[in-house]
Structures are given as structure tokens and as C-alpha cells.
Design a protein around this motif. Structure first.
Motif, mmCIF file in Angstrom:
data_model
loop_
_atom_site.group_PDB
_atom_site.id
_atom_site.type_symbol
_atom_site.label_atom_id
_atom_site.label_comp_id
_atom_site.label_asym_id
_atom_site.label_seq_id
_atom_site.Cartn_x
_atom_site.Cartn_y
_atom_site.Cartn_z
ATOM 1 N N MET A 1 0.827 -1.205 0.000
ATOM 2 C CA MET A 1 0.000 0.000 0.000
ATOM 3 C C MET A 1 0.865 1.261 0.000
ATOM 4 N N LYS A 2 2.097 1.151 -0.459
ATOM 5 C CA LYS A 2 2.969 2.308 -0.464
ATOM 6 C C LYS A 2 2.578 3.297 -1.551
ATOM 7 N N ALA A 3 2.178 2.806 -2.717
ATOM 8 C CA ALA A 3 1.855 3.703 -3.828
ATOM 9 C C ALA A 3 0.363 3.642 -4.114
ATOM 10 N N ARG A 4 -0.210 4.805 -4.391
ATOM 11 C CA ARG A 4 -1.634 4.845 -4.676
ATOM 12 C C ARG A 4 -1.933 4.208 -6.015
ATOM 13 N N ARG A 5 -2.926 3.341 -6.066
ATOM 14 C CA ARG A 5 -3.418 2.787 -7.315
ATOM 15 C C ARG A 5 -4.782 3.403 -7.568
ATOM 16 N N SER A 6 -5.590 2.753 -8.411
ATOM 17 C CA SER A 6 -6.935 3.292 -8.614
ATOM 18 C C SER A 6 -7.681 3.228 -7.298
ATOM 19 N N ASP A 7 -8.618 4.168 -7.093
ATOM 20 C CA ASP A 7 -9.337 4.233 -5.828
ATOM 21 C C ASP A 7 -10.059 2.925 -5.516
ATOM 22 N N GLU B 1 -9.451 -0.137 -6.616
ATOM 23 C CA GLU B 1 -8.528 -1.233 -6.348
ATOM 24 C C GLU B 1 -7.917 -1.100 -4.958
ATOM 25 N N SER B 2 -7.549 0.134 -4.582
ATOM 26 C CA SER B 2 -6.951 0.364 -3.274
ATOM 27 C C SER B 2 -7.935 0.032 -2.165
ATOM 28 N N LEU B 3 -9.169 0.502 -2.295
ATOM 29 C CA LEU B 3 -10.176 0.263 -1.271
ATOM 30 C C LEU B 3 -10.496 -1.220 -1.154
ATOM 31 N N ASP C 1 -13.824 7.203 1.123
ATOM 32 C CA ASP C 1 -13.119 5.933 1.289
ATOM 33 C C ASP C 1 -12.615 5.751 2.712
ATOM 34 N N LEU C 2 -11.985 6.801 3.272
ATOM 35 C CA LEU C 2 -11.420 6.667 4.612
ATOM 36 C C LEU C 2 -12.514 6.540 5.670
ATOM 37 N N ALA C 3 -13.644 7.176 5.433
ATOM 38 C CA ALA C 3 -14.770 7.027 6.361
ATOM 39 C C ALA C 3 -15.276 5.586 6.361
ATOM 40 N N LEU C 4 -15.368 4.984 5.178
ATOM 41 C CA LEU C 4 -15.807 3.593 5.091
ATOM 42 C C LEU C 4 -14.790 2.664 5.750
ATOM 43 N N VAL C 5 -13.514 2.890 5.463
ATOM 44 C CA VAL C 5 -12.463 2.080 6.076
ATOM 45 C C VAL C 5 -12.515 2.200 7.598
ATOM 46 N N SER C 6 -12.759 3.405 8.102
ATOM 47 C CA SER C 6 -12.825 3.621 9.547
ATOM 48 C C SER C 6 -13.964 2.830 10.169
ATOM 49 N N GLN C 7 -15.125 2.856 9.520
ATOM 50 C CA GLN C 7 -16.267 2.096 10.026
ATOM 51 C C GLN C 7 -15.955 0.599 10.058
ATOM 52 N N LEU C 8 -15.369 0.092 8.973
ATOM 53 C CA LEU C 8 -15.047 -1.337 8.906
ATOM 54 C C LEU C 8 -13.981 -1.714 9.926
ATOM 55 N N ALA C 9 -12.980 -0.845 10.090
ATOM 56 C CA ALA C 9 -11.914 -1.122 11.048
ATOM 57 C C ALA C 9 -12.452 -1.156 12.472
ATOM 58 N N HIS C 10 -13.384 -0.242 12.786
ATOM 59 C CA HIS C 10 -13.966 -0.218 14.121
ATOM 60 C C HIS C 10 -14.755 -1.500 14.391
ATOM 61 N N GLN C 11 -15.537 -1.931 13.428
ATOM 62 C CA GLN C 11 -16.288 -3.171 13.596
ATOM 63 C C GLN C 11 -15.351 -4.359 13.782
ATOM 64 N N LYS C 12 -14.263 -4.387 12.994
ATOM 65 C CA LYS C 12 -13.309 -5.493 13.104
ATOM 66 C C LYS C 12 -12.590 -5.462 14.453
#
Length: 244
Positions: free
Chosen positions: A1-7, A9-11, A157-168
Motif C-alpha cells: 500500500m505504499k503507492a496509490r493505485r486506482s481508488d 482497487e486500493s479500497l 473511502d477513509l470514512a468507510l475504512v474507519s467504520q469497517l476497522a472499528h467493527q473489526k
């Protein structure tokens, strides 16, 4: 995850890795990568706290921030005036706020102290996502750093990741203590991290405690379990079903 790819694909990659996290440490390591990926320096996950907790330190569940950053923030006495206050109620929408303009009702002395805080820790903003879990209630996931305003796609994207991370995080956290366990929740957490190979320094960073406090919890746990050291305490706790 060092380099940004398409949004997309990254998500998708982040979501797949979140699904594979089996322990708090797995999630801690991935969240550190996510923090760097989105251009921030550190993160923390906090709950609403118990018994009317009024400081951020009391509410932190897990964090990669410097151990003295959260304590310094609390020492400024700005928690009730900050945007984090409403986010920790688990309401509202995700937002990227500036640490120099989004505080209200501060005295000149507090504003000066806040400026010194920003400079000392080299941060000027934070991205905050209010979260909610049906079993644990409201909380927040926050990323801190020196960061330019975010585009709408990154915010979403980061809001969605945050929600998923909190649930996990809630799903992989240590199970509630056995009824007849002599250990407090903090003692159990420290033993769980010790069983994962973490040192006192590393546990202190993860739980935003001092190394001295972590050692205090581990010593208490060893004493309660009649163990001669933390390694034996972990073995006893696993054998008795006090930790998994």
C-alpha cells in the motif's frame, strides 16, 4: 500500500486485508499502513468511555500516537471545546478539521497552548469518523497529521475504512472476562498483547499508557495468578480461560 493505485482497487485491497485480521495486533499493523497510505502520521480509536469519562485518555481503545500526545491534549483542557466531543457521541458525519481554527470558546492562553501542541507534534489537522457498534455504543476513529484538505473520494473511502476497522476491532478484541476471573480488563488486555509477543514499550504505545503503567498491570496480573513472571502469567491465564 505504499503507492496509490486506482481508488476502487486500493479500497478493495484494504477491505480484503481487514477481513483477514484475526487479532488486535493484525488490525493495529494494518491501521498504521492505512494511516500512512492516506498521508497521516498516527491514528486512534476511542469509545465513549465509562462512568462519565471526560478525558480522551480514558476513552482510547487503541492508538499509534506518541504516548505523550494524548496526555498533552488532555492537559490543555480543550476536550469539551474540540470537534472530537461531538464525534465521540457517535453522531454526525465524517469530517477533516483544522486544529488551528475548529476550536471554539478558547481563552488566548489555551489557543497559545494549542499552537505549541501543534508545533511540538507536527500536526495541524485530523480526520474524524463517528462510529457506532450495537454492543459497545458510540465512538470515533481519528487520523492525525500535517495534511492538506482531502478530496471527496478520499473522505468517502477513509470514512468507510474507519467504520469497517472499528467493527473489526470490536470483533477481534478480547472476549469479556470470565465471571470468576480475578483480572481487570486492563490487566487482561496487557496479558493478551504479551501473549502476542509485544514488549511493555509496545503495549504502552498501543494502549496509550506509560510503560510503568503497563508493567504495573502485568505485575498485578502475575500476582493474582500466583505466577513468577509475565510469561507464566500468560500461560496460567490461557489455561484458566481468562484470555484466549
Amino acid at each position: 500500500m505504499k503507492a496509490r493505485r486506482s481508488d476502487d482497487e486500493s479500497l478493495d485491497s484494504i477491505r480484503l486485508r481487514l477481513d483477514k485480521c484475526a487479532t488486535q495486533f493484525d488490525l493495529f499493523r494494518l491501521l498504521r499502513e492505512i494511516t500512512e497510505f492516506y498521508g497521516f502520521d498516527s491514528f486512534f480509536v476511542a469509545g465513549s468511555g465509562e462512568d462519565g469519562a471526560r478525558t480522551l485518555s480514558d476513552m482510547i481503545i487503541i492508538s499509534s500516537a506518541q504516548s505523550n500526545l494524548i496526555q498533552r491534549y488532555d492537559d490543555l483542557g480543550l476536550f469539551d471545546k474540540s470537534p472530537l466531543r461531538r464525534a465521540l457521541a457517535g453522531t454526525g458525519v465524517p469530517f477533516h478539521c483544522r486544529l488551528d481554527v475548529d476550536f471554539q470558546g478558547c481563552t488566548p492562553e489555551q489557543l497559545q497552548a494549542l499552537k505549541a501542541f501543534r508545533e511540538d507534534f507536527n500536526i495541524d489537522s485530523c480526520f474524524v469518523t463517528p462510529v457506532y457498534h450495537r454492543d459497545f455504543g458510540p465512538g470515533t476513529v481519528c487520523f492525525l497529521g500535517k495534511k492538506e484538505p482531502m478530496c471527496f473520494a478520499d473522505i468517502a473511502d477513509l470514512a468507510l475504512v474507519s467504520q469497517l476497522a472499528h467493527q473489526k476491532l470490536r470483533s477481534v478484541s478480547a472476549q469479556p472476562a470470565v465471571v470468576d476471573s480475578p483480572l481487570t480488563e486492563r490487566e487482561r488486555e496487557c496479558l493478551v498483547w504479551t501473549s502476542s509477543g509485544k514488549t511493555s514499550v509496545e503495549i504502552a504505545r498501543i494502549l496509550t499508557l506509560s510503560e510503568h503503567t503497563v508493567n504495573h498491570y502485568l505485575n498485578n496480573a502475575a500476582r493474582k495468578l500466583n505466577a513468577v513472571n509475565r510469561t507464566q502469567a500468560v500461560a496460567f491465564a490461557i489455561r484458566q480461560g481468562f484470555i484466549d
